[in-house]
Design a protein around this motif. Structure first.
Motif: not given
Lengths: 374, 235
Positions: A61-88
């Protein structure tokens, strides 16, 4: 009437030149900014067409209003969550992608499994030179313009996250936003950005299009820090962004044209006052009010037309420079015929509107007073 | 009996300035016949220029009526008055009032252009008239390149270009030395005797005024004298 308009303008060269300058700047600003706007609009449309509408994108989740045009980077999704999503249930494929800013003003780095490029609409991109790396290779494939902007070719090195990365391939020109992408094999991306097993976004392919909503709600309920998006949503966000850019460019253009317009009012108004006697004489020998009115309007149209044409020519030059030096020789900034004709028509209409008051002042001149003063 | 070309009936001109009423004309009645040569004489501030402007359709009376060629012009709009000035009246002003950015030829041709004639027609006629006033060598000169007397000749040519019935000259010699002034007067008189146009000259110079066939004296906005010289009395 005997080119009085042109003679009057050429008798006051400095004043005419300064007014002209105002118009030229305004029109150049409008067309140049408009060309970027038009270019970005067409880029957005071309980009989104390659991606399937059933693909779900997951990010933190991110708040677009808190980001500048040039720095549109967002947080990382953790390994465990990725694995869990694979099994949905209903999920066919989960593609982790590491998206980072490219070392250029526009563009991004995408580290992705080379076998999953299709989910990005990027499987069919042909290379101009070099080769697509395997998943175990260490190196990058660069979009045409990004290579141009960085001035690199196959075999050269670019700097990503302070690490030297070899250029293995360069994509052919003309692939919309892919002209501005740097692709890395996912594994190599993990290494470059120290993100083992993580991703900034996931692209999820469902078994059936009908599963999309269920998968999205499962993810969002399970993980409060994640949000999901489909291409449709992304398109909406992009449209919002482009319309913001459009409003901004229109706004700047409007202000510039107001300034130029005020220049016209001042020039024509002083010109009318200076020529009070002349206008009085014209009236005394039988000029009608509309003849006087048109004479003044004609004069300002002459300035405006010259200013508009110079502005138009200048903006072609300006847009070329913009494309060449800022956008790596791309054709992003684009002067469409509508833009060119529209700006000139707008410029001339504006001139006429701004000349109404000075022309009205001229019409109201009393010939007796004007002649007596002479 | 000749036809009346200009007539005023109880014409008043009152200026309102900062709440103060100034009477420039107080009930002026004049009748001028076609082809007459009239001098309007009076000291400065007598209202003779105001009368001239009203007769020339440059201004409208506050009260009363003005007829030109039988037509009431006292209540016309700006543009209607401009049309009458263009067609029926030729002006010669004290300060010449030529347009400095135009050549003599263009200045003379201007009223004819307003009247809808083509550039070449207007130039042809303008050239003829400039030749008539003795300026054939000056047609491409601009006003600031020629003498005052020559400028006034250009103005006279301009006054004639639309072939008006009335020539109105407001102190035409006021800015000129005696010699040039006399020449301008003689030019106007020659044109009058050749063309039989109505000629009205406003002046404060009694000597020059005495050459006219009729002399109208004005003082404090009223006609105080109106003489027709015996040699020009109606038969």
């Amino acid at each position: 009437m005997f080119d009085l308009a042109i003679r009057n303008l050429s008798e006051h060269k400095v004043r005419t030149f300064l007014t002209l300058l105002g118009i030229v700047i305004a029109i150049t600003a409008i067309i140049s900014l408009g060309s970027i706007s038009a270019g970005i609009n067409s880029l957005v449309t071309s980009t989104t067409s390659g991606i399937g509408s059933d693909t779900i994108f997951v990010t933190k989740r991110f708040d677009i209003s808190k980001m500048s045009m040039s720095q549109m980077e967002i947080g990382n999704i953790e390994k465990e969550k990725i694995e869990a999503i694979r099994s949905i249930s209903g999920v066919k494929r989960v593609v982790p992608i590491i998206s980072k800013n490219a070392p250029t003003m526009f563009g991004e780095v995408d580290a992705i499994d080379m076998n999953d490029l299709d989910i990005f609409g990027a499987a069919d991109l042909t290379l101009k030179e070099g080769y697509w790396p395997d998943n175990d290779d260490e190196g990058a494939v660069l979009g045409y313009f990004i290579a141009n902007i960085l001035g690199v070719t196959v075999g050269d090195y670019i700097k990503l996250n302070n690490k030297e990365v070899e250029v293995l391939g360069i994509i052919e020109e003309g692939h919309g936003s892919y002209d501005f992408v740097i692709f890395l094999p996912y594994k190599y991306g993990e290494e470059i950005y120290d993100m083992e097993g993580e991703a900034t976004q996931l692209a999820i392919e469902p078994y059936e299009p009908s599963f999309v909503n269920e998968i999205r709600s499962t993810i969002e309920e399970e993980y409060e820090d994640l949000m999901t998006m489909t291409m449709k949503d992304a398109l909406k966000t992009a449209e919002k962004m482009t319309s913001t850019i459009n409003i901004l460019t229109l706004g700047i253009g409007f202000v510039a044209s107001l300034v130029a317009g005020i220049g016209i009012i001042i020039t024509m108004y002083t010109s009318v006052l200076e020529r009070k006697r002349e206008i009085g004489i014209l009236k005394a020998v039988g000029a009608l009010n509309r003849t006087i009115f048109l004479q003044i309007v004609e004069e300002s149209i002459v300035i405006s037309f010259i200013g508009n044409v110079i502005g138009l020519l200048l903006s072609f030059y300006f847009v070329d420079i913009l494309n060449e030096f800022l956008l790596g020789g791309s054709k992003i900034a684009l002067i469409t015929p509508e833009l060119a004709i529209g700006s000139v028509v707008y410029g001339i209409l504006l001139t006429i509107i701004f000349t109404i008051y000075p022309a009205y002042v001229a019409v109201k001149i009393n010939p007796i007073e004007a002649i007596r003063e002479g | 009996m000749k036809k009346t070309i200009l007539e005023t009936k109880d014409v008043w001109k009152i200026y309102f300035m900062k709440g103060v009423e100034t009477y420039a004309l107080r009930g002026v009645n004049i009748k001028i016949e076609e082809g007459q040569y009239v001098a309007i004489v009076g000291p400065s501030g007598s209202g003779k220029s105001t009368l001239m402007h009203i007769l020339g359709c440059l201004d409208s009376p506050t009260k009363g009526k003005v007829f030109i060629d039988g037509k009431d012009v006292s209540k016309l709009t700006d543009d209607e008055l401009a049309l009458i000035r263009r067609k029926k009246i030729g002006f010669v002003f004290q300060a010449y009032n030529l347009i400095n950015s135009l050549t003599a030829l263009e200045n003379v041709a201007l009223p004819m252009r307003f009247n809808g004639y083509s550039k070449s027609e207007a130039f042809k006629k303008a050239k003829e008239l400039l030749t008539k006033v003795g300026l054939e060598k000056r047609i491409m000169h601009k006003p600031n390149e020629i003498s005052g007397g020559e400028q006034q000749r250009v103005a006279i040519a301009r006054a004639l270009v639309n072939d008006p019935e009335i020539i109105l000259a407001d102190e035409p010699t006021g800015n000129l030395d005696t010699k040039s002034g006399k020449e301008i007067f003689e030019l106007l008189e020659t044109l009058h005797s050749k063309t039989k146009k109505t000629l009205i000259i406003v002046t404060h110079d009694l000597n020059l005024a005495s050459r006219a066939h009729r002399e109208i004296r004005i003082k404090d906005g009223q006609i105080v004298g109106d003489y027709v010289r015996s040699s020009h009395k109606k038969p």
